[in-house]
Design an enzyme around this catalytic site. Sequence first.
Site, PDB file in Angstrom:
ATOM      1  N   GLY A  47     -72.186  -2.926 -68.763  1.00 39.03           N
ATOM      2  CA  GLY A  47     -72.725  -3.776 -69.832  1.00 39.03           C
ATOM      3  C   GLY A  47     -73.712  -4.785 -69.278  1.00 39.03           C
ATOM      4  O   GLY A  47     -73.728  -5.945 -69.695  1.00 39.03           O
ATOM      5  N   TYR A 144     -81.774  -2.753 -37.335  1.00 39.25           N
ATOM      6  CA  TYR A 144     -80.956  -3.149 -38.494  1.00 39.25           C
ATOM      7  C   TYR A 144     -80.235  -4.470 -38.198  1.00 39.25           C
ATOM      8  O   TYR A 144     -80.301  -5.425 -38.984  1.00 39.25           O
ATOM      9  CB  TYR A 144     -79.959  -2.037 -38.841  1.00 39.25           C
TER      10      TYR A 144
HETATM   11  N1  NAP Z   1     -71.219  -0.562 -46.423  1.00 38.81           N
HETATM   12  C1  NAP Z   1     -71.089  -1.243 -45.299  1.00 38.81           C
HETATM   13  O1  NAP Z   1     -70.236  -0.917 -44.437  1.00 38.81           O
HETATM   14  C2  NAP Z   1     -71.966  -2.454 -45.053  1.00 38.81           C
HETATM   15  C3  NAP Z   1     -71.659  -3.263 -43.945  1.00 38.81           C
HETATM   16  C4  NAP Z   1     -72.426  -4.394 -43.703  1.00 38.81           C
HETATM   17  C5  NAP Z   1     -73.478  -4.728 -44.549  1.00 38.81           C
HETATM   18  N2  NAP Z   1     -73.765  -3.928 -45.616  1.00 38.81           N
HETATM   19  C6  NAP Z   1     -74.885  -4.346 -46.492  1.00 38.81           C
HETATM   20  O2  NAP Z   1     -74.418  -4.358 -47.833  1.00 38.81           O
HETATM   21  C7  NAP Z   1     -75.543  -4.263 -48.708  1.00 38.81           C
HETATM   22  C8  NAP Z   1     -75.217  -3.261 -49.807  1.00 38.81           C
HETATM   23  O3  NAP Z   1     -75.118  -1.969 -49.226  1.00 38.81           O
HETATM   24  P1  NAP Z   1     -73.951  -0.957 -49.598  1.00 38.81           P
HETATM   25  O4  NAP Z   1     -73.059  -0.863 -48.440  1.00 38.81           O
HETATM   26  O5  NAP Z   1     -73.368  -1.277 -50.913  1.00 38.81           O
HETATM   27  O6  NAP Z   1     -74.750   0.433 -49.622  1.00 38.81           O
HETATM   28  P2  NAP Z   1     -75.460   1.185 -50.823  1.00 38.81           P
HETATM   29  O7  NAP Z   1     -74.454   1.751 -51.732  1.00 38.81           O
HETATM   30  O8  NAP Z   1     -76.443   2.109 -50.163  1.00 38.81           O
HETATM   31  O9  NAP Z   1     -76.248   0.038 -51.623  1.00 38.81           O
HETATM   32  C9  NAP Z   1     -77.542  -0.419 -51.273  1.00 38.81           C
HETATM   33  C10 NAP Z   1     -78.294  -0.645 -52.569  1.00 38.81           C
HETATM   34  O10 NAP Z   1     -79.543  -1.261 -52.267  1.00 38.81           O
HETATM   35  C11 NAP Z   1     -80.547  -0.647 -53.033  1.00 38.81           C
HETATM   36  N3  NAP Z   1     -81.819  -0.767 -52.313  1.00 38.81           N
HETATM   37  C12 NAP Z   1     -82.093  -0.342 -51.055  1.00 38.81           C
HETATM   38  N4  NAP Z   1     -83.361  -0.603 -50.770  1.00 38.81           N
HETATM   39  C13 NAP Z   1     -83.904  -1.216 -51.848  1.00 38.81           C
HETATM   40  C14 NAP Z   1     -85.187  -1.725 -52.171  1.00 38.81           C
HETATM   41  N5  NAP Z   1     -86.207  -1.625 -51.320  1.00 38.81           N
HETATM   42  N6  NAP Z   1     -85.373  -2.296 -53.377  1.00 38.81           N
HETATM   43  C15 NAP Z   1     -84.349  -2.382 -54.274  1.00 38.81           C
HETATM   44  N7  NAP Z   1     -83.118  -1.917 -54.024  1.00 38.81           N
HETATM   45  C16 NAP Z   1     -82.912  -1.332 -52.825  1.00 38.81           C
HETATM   46  C17 NAP Z   1     -80.096   0.818 -53.210  1.00 38.81           C
HETATM   47  O11 NAP Z   1     -80.593   1.402 -54.422  1.00 38.81           O
HETATM   48  P3  NAP Z   1     -81.896   2.325 -54.461  1.00 38.81           P
HETATM   49  O12 NAP Z   1     -81.782   3.288 -53.325  1.00 38.81           O
HETATM   50  O13 NAP Z   1     -81.831   2.982 -55.812  1.00 38.81           O
HETATM   51  O14 NAP Z   1     -83.053   1.399 -54.330  1.00 38.81           O
HETATM   52  C18 NAP Z   1     -78.582   0.651 -53.290  1.00 38.81           C
HETATM   53  O15 NAP Z   1     -78.153   0.524 -54.641  1.00 38.81           O
HETATM   54  C19 NAP Z   1     -76.741  -3.897 -47.835  1.00 38.81           C
HETATM   55  O16 NAP Z   1     -77.533  -5.036 -47.631  1.00 38.81           O
HETATM   56  C20 NAP Z   1     -76.088  -3.438 -46.530  1.00 38.81           C
HETATM   57  O17 NAP Z   1     -76.947  -3.627 -45.435  1.00 38.81           O
HETATM   58  C21 NAP Z   1     -73.031  -2.807 -45.882  1.00 38.81           C
END
Ligand code: NAP
Length: 240
Positions: A47, A144
């Site tokens: 929503g 990264y």
């Molecule tokens: N999962 C982990 O273990 C982990 C650990 C430490 C930090 N993080 C951080 O957590 C954050 C969220 O990641 P996540 O783990 O939830 O992975 P995820 O599911 O891949 O989510 C990342 C999101 O960011 C969006 N995105 C990427 N590049 C973008 C851009 N240029 N413009 C707009 N949107 C963008 C993607 O959507 P689109 O591809 O549709 O754009 C996706 O929805 C990130 O910053 C990541 O570095 C994750």
Amino acid sequence: MSRTIVVTGGGTGIGKAVAERFRADGDQVVITGRRAEVLEKTAAELGGKAVVCDGTDPEQVRRLLDELPGEVHVLVNNAGGNTDFGAADGHDDLAVVKNNWLANFDTNVLTAVLATTALMPRLVDGGAVVHVGSIAGARGAGSYGAAKAALATWNQDVATELGPRGITSNVVAPGYTAETEFFQDRMTPDRRNQLLEATMLRREGEVADIAAAIHFLASPAARHITAQVLHVNGGALTTR
Ligand SMILES: NC(=O)c1ccc[n+]([C@@H]2O[C@H](COP(=O)([O-])OP(=O)(O)OC[C@H]3O[C@@H](n4cnc5c(N)ncnc54)[C@H](OP(=O)(O)O)[C@@H]3O)[C@@H](O)[C@H]2O)c1
């Protein structure tokens, strides 16, 4: 009082959980991302409002403003990911090295810089900015980790600039968090076990764990917390 919350990268993973957490309070949520289909599906489920916006593109971020109300209470700079996954392998080609480093900088730093700069005039006094960093920003993971470290350093400037308006700016730095697209097809059972063993709690992070920390930093209870990095990693990395 219902607030307006902008979550970049809100279509999947941590961003989706963040949007869900604020929606549970009755807040208005705007989620952004590059894939229209993914965003619209999540927005319909929660929503919220979906706005397709590549956060690395200044013109698209400027156009995002046209889709937002005059007042925004909370900005969550969550869009990001490790662009080295799937990147060209080329340690011996400096042009490839440069492109790979810039890709992680664009995705993890510039997205936050552009969104924050654009939204600053719309943020209400007493509001909050929360950036999603990473354990990699403290521990290293090539370009990264360097990008996430840069995000945490730049957060100091954001907090300094917004502080006089009562707006806080903090980083939530997750450790390994499941239920996301972050690892694409790279997570193996062995690697997952290694990551679990590295935590003190012997569990993987859940997206709701990260969303809860972000929600707290944007809550009335956290009005004296700013310019900080809050690690949410089950003890995989300690701070003193
Ligand atoms: N999962 C982990 O273990 C982990 C650990 C430490 C930090 N993080 C951080 O957590 C954050 C969220 O990641 P996540 O783990 O939830 O992975 P995820 O599911 O891949 O989510 C990342 C999101 O960011 C969006 N995105 C990427 N590049 C973008 C851009 N240029 N413009 C707009 N949107 C963008 C993607 O959507 P689109 O591809 O549709 O754009 C996706 O929805 C990130 O910053 C990541 O570095 C994750």
